[in-house]
Design an enzyme around this catalytic site. Structure first.
Site, mmCIF file in Angstrom:
data_model
loop_
_atom_site.group_PDB
_atom_site.id
_atom_site.type_symbol
_atom_site.label_atom_id
_atom_site.label_comp_id
_atom_site.label_asym_id
_atom_site.label_seq_id
_atom_site.Cartn_x
_atom_site.Cartn_y
_atom_site.Cartn_z
ATOM 1 C CG HIS A 1 -1.901 -1.131 1.093
ATOM 2 N ND1 HIS A 1 -3.292 -0.519 0.037
ATOM 3 C CD2 HIS A 1 -2.558 -2.322 1.564
ATOM 4 C CE1 HIS A 1 -3.969 -1.113 0.325
ATOM 5 N NE2 HIS A 1 -3.436 -2.740 0.926
ATOM 6 C CE LYS B 1 -7.612 13.010 -0.172
ATOM 7 N NZ LYS B 1 -7.267 12.240 -0.990
ATOM 8 N NE ARG B 2 -3.499 8.018 6.178
ATOM 9 C CZ ARG B 2 -2.437 7.965 5.975
ATOM 10 N NH1 ARG B 2 -1.327 7.891 6.619
ATOM 11 N NH2 ARG B 2 -1.394 7.108 4.965
ATOM 12 C CE LYS C 1 -4.029 9.990 2.368
ATOM 13 N NZ LYS C 1 -4.145 9.433 1.730
ATOM 14 C CB THR D 1 -10.688 4.369 -1.507
ATOM 15 O OG1 THR D 1 -10.862 4.756 -0.191
ATOM 16 C CG2 THR D 1 -10.130 3.575 -1.684
ATOM 17 C CE LYS E 1 -14.708 5.025 0.143
ATOM 18 N NZ LYS E 1 -13.855 5.554 1.236
#
Length: 782
Positions: free
Chosen positions: A372, A563-564, A569, A671, A675
């Site tokens: 991952h 998101k985290r 990110k 992911t 969504k």
């Protein structure tokens, strides 16, 4: 006299357990309130009514679940065993109602009982058994395996306290204990008869067996008992329900009477306390050595319980373990369960006296490994000292696996010392460490990345040597999400519109959504779509007002990044863009800017200070922008606390622009991007992770692409990247950073965000400054 019981399938069950008429459902609800909760309506709480309804629904699950289990046992099927330290399931009630196809009947029965189904659904405490995408992927896999009617069982940990609940105080993240079990969990069934002993510490000693073979016995210092708790995971409108089996740690003997009688009251319960700590909380803070040890204990505990359970089940119907790998396929969800390679070898060699070569063949053909991450620092490794103290026998086995494997590497690569050093299961470059990704790769017959780009980069970077050694192992399996949770359950209005036009087949076959292209010029369809989106945005605006006190305009564009929280990110790149727009307004209050609401959400790891500082920056920008009269509500900034599955079900359907802006080459898949897309949001993103494949599917014209490619990122870093060049060369960027460093969002305190600013100007490891201009130049920005 011998008692005789007919098989359950022949018993005429009372209709209240399985009946689906409204009257039967009402009666079952009342019975469960009275006989299970021990309450009558006048004194029952909302949680009592929720529990009674959950038991009513569970009764209707059990027949499918037990029938599924019986079928698997009788047909001796091969079973997928999904080993994951996280399962971010989300609430069960609404999903199970939809999967059973009884949502409308139950709603009517609940209303006829004087209750509100929506309120009861919202009463459910979400199981916080995951941190983010890894755990949610595991949950989606389990639901999809059941919907596809593939035999499967999920194995994980029954954390007493899940991922922390998040609150925001003065703009800072505050972690609150997630007491998800405090009111009980009606969906699980305890299996105290299914318990495994797991050892820690101690020492090993050799001996000769009756045949004269050398054997090793591990004599652990501590033994912990793992008790199984099962949750049925029902497929969508099928009769298959697979099991999620989570393990709880207990002491073999929870109370020492001898210590108690001697007056040692603490010692009397000490073993119970120490043992139960293992499954006390999801992912302890591992900054200190005690946290690292507990995390390793957690990983080994659930993997050992699971493998012992698989062997137990196998031996119920097979005389030997010789065909174990033909009956079980064990998927390692990242490196957390990678210790399973050494544990299965130990079980086969030490306990079942199998020779090494046969045990290794079975082990390799049982395991497959999902990677991952491309971040070398995120590839899990454990110090030899800690590992050897906690799992001495496993370290011996890993050394032997490594010795044999490196002999093969030397032959394959002509004794190349560089490859031997990189591929070794032991990092010898300084303090010695066990490399878990290497162990998982060597001990598995298949290795996959989670997006096409990620899988290619795996082969070129962190696992390049292993790809050259055994290219046949490597493949791509792009992550996915279940539309049952993320559309049917969370966006019923859009689901109904789509079903009215193309039927329901798409719910299990997403490619059918292409049939909607025939309706793109249908004005009535588009108007219905817009009305649904506007209503959903209105619902979210109401929730935002109630949760944060911030009033947002549902007619503004909802620009969402949830998101985290992590530097790669790049939530702070989004923040730089907001400040850019704000600066334009301050220069010219009449500048034309499309009204937009920026919505953030996500949790920062408790020990990750920079991620927490990014949250503080976002909330501080909101404090300034949201109350500046010059803005005139054209911009709003919201940080919505406590990101989880329930949160996502509210936010994804309301989004119009999805921010997928990680540095190219760093996001394995993502992911959330999926969504958002399946709920109709457009994406602004880099060519990273599954963004690449989403762009191919939706078309380049429906994807706002910006930023460097993964190759360009590597080239820039190798050429000697200097962030100051971009700071001095871009007036808007310089103005943005100067406003932060001058205290413009910290009440004049120039030091508050200094670590973040200095990190960008002196290091910028995730290349915000080079991507800044490309990111802000889209027409959406002005």
């Amino acid at each position: 006299m011998t008692a005789y019981m007919e098989p359950p399938s022949q018993i005429q069950f009372e209709d209240d357990r399985t009946g689906l008429s409204i009257e039967t459902l009402r009666r079952a609800l009342a019975d469960n309130l009275f006989y299970v909760q021990g309450k009558y309506p006048e004194i029952a709480t909302k949680n009592d009514f929720y529990m009674a309804l959950a038991y009513t629904v569970r009764d209707r699950l059990l027949q499918r679940w037990l029938s599924t289990t019986r079928t698997y046992t009788q047909k001796h099927v091969k079973v997928v065993c999904y080993l994951s330290a996280e399962f971010l399931l989300g609430p069960h009630l609404a999903n199970n109602l939809l999967s059973l196809g009884i949502y409308d009947q139950v709603r009517q029965a609940v209303e006829d009982s004087g209750l509100d189904l929506k309120e009861l659904i919202e009463q459910e405490e979400e199981p916080g058994l995951g941190n983010g995408g890894l755990g949610r992927l595991a949950a989606c896999y389990m639901e999809s395996l059941s919907s596809l009617e593939i035999p499967a069982v999920g194995y994980g940990i029954r954390y007493e306290f899940g991922i922390f609940d998040q609150d925001i105080h003065d703009g800072w993240q505050v972690e609150i204990t997630d007491k998800w079990l405090q009111w009980g969990n009606p969906w699980e069934i305890a299996r105290p008869d299914v318990a495994m002993n797991v050892g820690f510490g101690g020492h090993t000693q050799g001996y000769g067996d009756e045949q004269g073979n050398y054997r090793v016995q591990w004599i652990p210092e501590q033994v912990v008992k793992g008790v199984a708790y099962d949750t049925p995971i029902l497929g969508y409108k099928v009769n298959t329900a697979n099991a999620l089996r989570l393990w709880k740690a207990e002491a073999p003997e929870s109370f020492d009477f001898q210590a108690f009688n001697m007056g040692d009251y603490y010692g009397a319960v000490n073993k119970k306390v120490v043992s139960e700590n293992i499954t006390k909380v999801l992912y302890p803070n591992d900054e200190q050595i005690q946290g690292k040890q507990l995390r390793l204990e957690q990983q080994y505990f659930f993997v050992s319980c699971s493998l012992q359970d698989m062997i137990r089940v196998h031996l119920l119907s097979h005389p030997t373990l010789d065909n174990f790998h033909e009956k079980f396929a064990a998927q390692l969800n990242d490196t957390h369960p990678a210790i399973g390679v050494a544990e299965l070898m130990r079980l086969l060699i030490d306990l079942h006296h199998m020779d090494w070569d046969k045990a290794w063949h079975i082990t390799q053909n049982t395991f497959a490994y999902t990677n991952h991450t491309l971040l070398p620092e995120a590839l899990e490794k454990w110090s030899i000292g800690l590992f050897g103290t906690l799992l001495p026998r496993h370290l011996e086995i890993i050394f032997e696996i490594n010795r044999r494997f490196l002999d093969d590497v030397r032959i394959k690569f002509n004794n190349d010392p560089g490859k031997v050093a990189r591929m070794s299961l032991i990092d010898e470059t300084g303090d010695r460490y066990v490399r878990m990704a290497n162990l998982a790769t060597v001990g598995s017959h298949a290795v996959n990345g989670v997006a096409a780009l990620h899988s290619e980069l795996l082969k070129k970077t962190v696992l390049h040597d292993f790809y050259e050694f055994s290219p046949e192992k490597f493949m791509n399996v792009t992550n996915g999400v279940t539309p049952r949770r993320w559309m049917v359950s969370s966006n019923p209005r859009l689901t109904q519109l789509i079903c009215d036009r193309i039927g329901e087949h798409w719910i299990n076959h997403l490619d059918d959504l292409r049939q909607l292209e025939a309706h793109v010029e249908d004005g009535n369809f588009r108007e219905q779509w817009r009305q649904i989106k506007r209503a959903i945005k209105g619902d979210l605006a109401t929730h935002i007002q109630r949760r944060t006190g911030i009033t947002v305009n549902p007619d503004s564009m909802f620009d969402v990044q949830v998101k985290r929280i992590h530097e790669y990110k790049r939530q702070h790149l989004n923040a730089l863009h907001i400040i850019t727009l704000y600066n334009r307004i301050k220069r010219d209050p009449n500048v034309e800017i499309t009204p937009r609401t920026f919505i953030f959400g996500g949790k920062a790891a408790p020990g990750y200070h920079m991620a927490k500082l990014i949250i503080k920056l976002i909330t501080s920008i909101g404090d300034v922008v949201n109350r500046d009269p010059d803005v005139r509500d054209r911009l709003k900034v919201v940080f919505l606390p406590d990101y989880n599955v329930t949160f996502g079900q509210r936010v994804y359907p309301a989004a119009e622009l999805s921010e997928q802006i990680s540095t190219a080459g760093y996001e394995a898949s993502g992911t959330g991007n999926m969504k958002f897309s399946m709920n109709g949001a457009l994406t602004i993103g880099t060519l990273d992770g599954a963004n690449v494949e989403i762009r191919e599917e939706v078309g380049a014209e429906n994807f706002f692409l910006f930023g460097m490619t993964a190759e360009e990122v590597l080239t820039l870093k190798r050429s000697g990247y200097n962030p100051w060049d971009y700071y001095h060369g871009n007036d808007e960027l310089r103005e943005v950073i100067d406003r932060i460093r001058s205290g413009g969002f910290s009440h004049g305190d120039g030091g508050l965000f200094q670590p973040l600013v200095e990190g960008l100007l002196n290091h910028d490891p995730f290349l915000l400054l080079p991507d800044y201009q490309s990111y802000i130049q889209w027409p959406r920005s002005s």
